[in-house]
Write a protein that holds these residues in place. Structure first.
Motif, mmCIF file in Angstrom:
data_model
loop_
_atom_site.group_PDB
_atom_site.id
_atom_site.type_symbol
_atom_site.label_atom_id
_atom_site.label_comp_id
_atom_site.label_asym_id
_atom_site.label_seq_id
_atom_site.Cartn_x
_atom_site.Cartn_y
_atom_site.Cartn_z
ATOM 1 N N SER A 109 0.621 -1.062 -0.071
ATOM 2 C CA SER A 109 -0.012 0.140 -0.094
ATOM 3 C C SER A 109 0.920 1.367 0.031
ATOM 4 O O SER A 109 0.606 2.223 -0.829
ATOM 5 C CB SER A 109 -0.955 -0.063 1.262
ATOM 6 N N ILE A 110 1.889 1.283 0.978
ATOM 7 C CA ILE A 110 2.852 2.499 0.961
ATOM 8 C C ILE A 110 3.439 2.568 -0.228
ATOM 9 O O ILE A 110 3.641 3.514 -1.026
ATOM 10 C CB ILE A 110 4.052 2.312 2.082
ATOM 11 N N LEU A 111 4.245 1.482 -0.893
ATOM 12 C CA LEU A 111 4.847 1.315 -2.232
ATOM 13 C C LEU A 111 4.057 2.111 -3.180
ATOM 14 O O LEU A 111 4.522 2.527 -4.104
ATOM 15 C CB LEU A 111 5.490 0.062 -2.487
ATOM 16 N N THR A 112 2.675 1.458 -3.401
ATOM 17 C CA THR A 112 1.856 2.079 -4.504
ATOM 18 C C THR A 112 1.466 3.569 -4.310
ATOM 19 O O THR A 112 1.691 4.263 -5.366
ATOM 20 C CB THR A 112 0.339 1.620 -4.282
ATOM 21 N N GLY A 113 1.417 3.993 -2.886
ATOM 22 C CA GLY A 113 1.464 5.576 -2.740
ATOM 23 C C GLY A 113 2.717 6.269 -3.402
ATOM 24 O O GLY A 113 2.745 7.437 -3.855
ATOM 25 N N LEU A 114 3.716 5.759 -3.163
ATOM 26 C CA LEU A 114 5.178 6.259 -3.715
ATOM 27 C C LEU A 114 5.516 5.917 -5.367
ATOM 28 O O LEU A 114 6.037 6.452 -5.545
ATOM 29 C CB LEU A 114 6.439 5.609 -2.988
ATOM 30 N N ARG A 115 4.442 5.340 -5.691
ATOM 31 C CA ARG A 115 4.472 4.774 -7.002
ATOM 32 C C ARG A 115 6.141 4.081 -7.404
ATOM 33 O O ARG A 115 6.572 4.263 -8.688
ATOM 34 C CB ARG A 115 4.275 5.755 -8.298
ATOM 35 N N TRP A 116 6.481 3.353 -6.241
ATOM 36 C CA TRP A 116 7.763 2.621 -6.446
ATOM 37 C C TRP A 116 7.150 1.126 -7.370
ATOM 38 O O TRP A 116 6.103 0.735 -7.262
ATOM 39 C CB TRP A 116 8.393 2.173 -5.328
ATOM 40 N N LYS A 117 8.086 0.466 -8.147
ATOM 41 C CA LYS A 117 7.651 -0.586 -8.491
ATOM 42 C C LYS A 117 8.282 -1.923 -8.169
ATOM 43 O O LYS A 117 9.730 -2.123 -8.097
ATOM 44 C CB LYS A 117 8.448 -0.691 -10.311
ATOM 45 N N ILE A 118 7.652 -2.687 -7.509
ATOM 46 C CA ILE A 118 7.983 -3.870 -6.929
ATOM 47 C C ILE A 118 8.387 -4.819 -8.021
ATOM 48 O O ILE A 118 7.705 -5.313 -8.827
ATOM 49 C CB ILE A 118 6.998 -4.702 -6.168
#
Length: 153
Positions: A109-118
């Motif tokens: 959820s946090i990574l989605t907000g940051l728009r980081w790519k897993i």
């Protein structure tokens, strides 16, 4: 030289061993153009993220959630990194006593907000500690470093 930053909260001896394995894999002789560094989550700053080309985020599962140390990292650095690190390639390592799903969901959820790519499925090592977790962590480090070196991520 590209930089792979491993940002982790490692309060126990077993997760410290796992982080050391990630570093061993990332610093393998098979990879030449990547510098892998460990930064404790409680010390990591936005500049560490801004100076990285990819990240590995690691945490134990605490009561079905990420550790307070990793959450603190996100709390301090979310807005300073926002809009400056879009599409940052990252991987996640969770040492879970249970199943790790709550921890995974919270981090994603946090990574989605940051728009980081897993760039790969989160590695969740759950249940009683097993020595095979060390090998899995080393493979994660090698995969990330080799992918960064090859320009895949």
């Amino acid at each position: 030289m590209k930089r792979l930053a491993i940002i982790a909260h490692a309060p126990s001896p077993n997760i410290k061993r796992m982080i050391n394995a990630v570093l061993k894999g990332a610093n393998s002789n098979e990879v030449n153009g990547v510098e892998a560094i460990f930064i404790p989550a409680l010390e990591a700053k936005a500049e560490d993220v801004l100076n990285a080309d990819a990240l590995i985020l690691a945490t134990p599962e605490n009561l079905g959630y990420m550790s307070g140390g990793l959450k603190d990292f996100f709390d301090r650095n979310y807005y300073p990194c926002m809009d400056k690190t879009e599409a940052m390639p990252c991987a996640v390592l969770i040492r879970a006593g249970n199943d790790g799903t709550g921890t995974k969901r919270a981090i994603e959820s946090i990574l989605t907000g940051l728009r980081w790519k897993i760039v790969q499925q989160p590695l969740i090592c759950h249940g009683d500690f097993k020595e095979e977790f060390i090998g899995q962590a080393e493979e994660l480090g090698l995969f990330m470093a080799a992918s960064l070196d090859a320009g895949i991520i």
